[in-house]
Design a protein around this motif. Structure first.
Motif, PDB file in Angstrom:
ATOM      1  N   GLU A  53       0.706  -0.670  -0.295  1.00 43.52           N
ATOM      2  CA  GLU A  53       0.060  -0.166  -0.253  1.00 43.52           C
ATOM      3  C   GLU A  53       1.145   1.483   0.076  1.00 43.52           C
ATOM      4  O   GLU A  53       0.325   2.081  -0.118  1.00 43.52           O
ATOM      5  N   GLY A  54       2.312   1.054   0.404  1.00 41.44           N
ATOM      6  CA  GLY A  54       3.033   2.360   1.024  1.00 41.44           C
ATOM      7  C   GLY A  54       3.162   2.557  -0.586  1.00 41.44           C
ATOM      8  O   GLY A  54       3.613   3.723  -1.246  1.00 41.44           O
ATOM      9  N   ILE A  55       3.352   1.479  -1.034  1.00 50.14           N
ATOM     10  CA  ILE A  55       4.329   1.664  -2.896  1.00 50.14           C
ATOM     11  C   ILE A  55       3.290   2.064  -3.747  1.00 50.14           C
ATOM     12  O   ILE A  55       3.587   3.735  -4.678  1.00 50.14           O
ATOM     13  N   ARG A  56       2.436   2.076  -3.539  1.00 44.58           N
ATOM     14  CA  ARG A  56       0.991   2.398  -4.120  1.00 44.58           C
ATOM     15  C   ARG A  56       0.921   4.066  -3.979  1.00 44.58           C
ATOM     16  O   ARG A  56       0.727   4.883  -4.828  1.00 44.58           O
ATOM     17  N   LEU A  57       0.607   4.085  -2.584  1.00 42.20           N
ATOM     18  CA  LEU A  57       0.550   5.429  -2.482  1.00 42.20           C
ATOM     19  C   LEU A  57       1.785   6.738  -2.910  1.00 42.20           C
ATOM     20  O   LEU A  57       1.608   7.738  -3.110  1.00 42.20           O
ATOM     21  N   PHE A  58       3.099   6.089  -3.019  1.00 41.58           N
ATOM     22  CA  PHE A  58       4.014   6.999  -2.894  1.00 41.58           C
ATOM     23  C   PHE A  58       3.774   6.970  -4.268  1.00 41.58           C
ATOM     24  O   PHE A  58       4.359   7.869  -5.407  1.00 41.58           O
TER      25      PHE A  58
ATOM     26  N   PHE B  53      10.798  -2.593   0.342  1.00 42.47           N
ATOM     27  CA  PHE B  53      10.417  -1.355   0.019  1.00 42.47           C
ATOM     28  C   PHE B  53      11.564   0.105  -0.058  1.00 42.47           C
ATOM     29  O   PHE B  53      11.561   1.045  -0.764  1.00 42.47           O
ATOM     30  N   LEU B  54      11.876  -0.055   0.558  1.00 42.47           N
ATOM     31  CA  LEU B  54      12.873   1.407   1.049  1.00 42.47           C
ATOM     32  C   LEU B  54      14.088   1.286  -0.823  1.00 42.47           C
ATOM     33  O   LEU B  54      14.588   2.287  -0.911  1.00 42.47           O
TER      34      LEU B  54
ATOM     35  N   GLU C  44      15.313   3.252  -5.548  1.00 46.12           N
ATOM     36  CA  GLU C  44      15.561   3.115  -7.173  1.00 46.12           C
ATOM     37  C   GLU C  44      14.852   4.275  -8.043  1.00 46.12           C
ATOM     38  O   GLU C  44      15.103   4.914  -8.804  1.00 46.12           O
ATOM     39  N   GLN C  45      14.199   5.060  -7.227  1.00 54.81           N
ATOM     40  CA  GLN C  45      13.338   6.383  -7.761  1.00 54.81           C
ATOM     41  C   GLN C  45      13.173   7.609  -7.282  1.00 54.81           C
ATOM     42  O   GLN C  45      13.483   8.877  -8.087  1.00 54.81           O
ATOM     43  N   SER C  46      13.881   7.296  -6.544  1.00 56.58           N
ATOM     44  CA  SER C  46      13.415   8.734  -6.000  1.00 56.58           C
ATOM     45  C   SER C  46      14.592   9.440  -4.600  1.00 56.58           C
ATOM     46  O   SER C  46      14.887   8.614  -3.716  1.00 56.58           O
TER      47      SER C  46
END
Length: 230
Positions: free
Chosen positions: A36-41, A63-64, A69-71
């Motif tokens: 859910e954290g990935i989706r919201l981010f 998750f980290l 890799e993106q931000s």
């Protein structure tokens, strides 16, 4: 209003943090598992992420790695495990800071604000007169916030970069751990040497030929650190 993504599966902790930070003027978005954290981010922008280590579906470390890799968004790790191994693991994967449960809301808020200040500093380029600095095999481009070794780019976190910047722009100065913390974290130093030690070790692993015998950032035992001379 600054936005915080809080990823914590303990609902009581989430509600407590949400209530306090909302009163402090932040907008808090809650996620209760890593997926859910990935989706919201991916759906919105955030100024900082508060990330629990132990999460269902996708744990905090995985998750980290995905987010890094993106931000470069500031990420504060939260964990009930306060051992050095846990801290090193979290910081080594690219977290900006670490706070152990149980924590005070005053300390958490201070660390959030410090992380946002550091990130804001790097959203604006340094003055052009601080040009390109060369230290042996390192080429440090202050204006563009980048570093190369023998022509190969090195991927530093924002904290690692600011530590390196501190030394290369003050080549003759010796820095104590307190001075490093105040300069890099832009916050009061409470004697937590582990955070500095972990980031220093990770920086040395990237810039040194032999991190166990560092030449670029020398340790002066009992005093602090200084830039090496070549």
């Amino acid at each position: 209003m600054q936005r915080i993504l809080l990823i914590e599966d303990d609902h009581s902790i989430s509600e407590m943090v949400n209530h306090y930070l909302t009163k402090e003027g932040f907008q808090v978005v809650l996620a209760f598992d890593g997926e859910e954290g990935i989706r919201l981010f991916q759906q919105d922008n955030y100024d900082v992420i508060l990330l629990d280590v132990m999460l269902p579906k996708l744990n905090g470390m995985d998750f980290l790695k995905i987010i890094r890799e993106q931000s470069k968004v500031p990420i504060l790790m939260i964990s009930a495990k306060d051992g050095d191994v846990e801290k090193a693991l979290g910081l080594g994967f690219g977290a900006d800071d670490y706070i152990a449960k149980p924590f005070s809301m005053i300390e958490l808020t201070a660390r959030i604000k410090a992380a946002i200040r550091r990130a804001t500093q790097y959203s604006v380029s340094e003055p052009a007169n601080k040009k390109i600095l060369r230290v042996h095999e390192l080429t440090v481009d202050i204006e563009n916030v980048s570093v190369q070794k023998n022509g190969e780019p090195l991927q530093l976190t924002s904290t690692e970069w600011k530590m390196l910047d501190l030394f290369v722009t003050n080549p003759k100065k010796v820095f104590t751990k307190e001075q490093i913390y105040r300069s890099v974290w832009n916050d009061d130093y409470f004697g937590d040497q582990n955070i500095i030690n972990v980031h220093m070790r990770r920086l040395r692993e990237k810039i040194e030929d032999d991190p166990s015998s560092p030449q670029y950032i020398k340790t002066l035992w009992g005093i602090g650190y200084k830039l090496g001379e070549f």
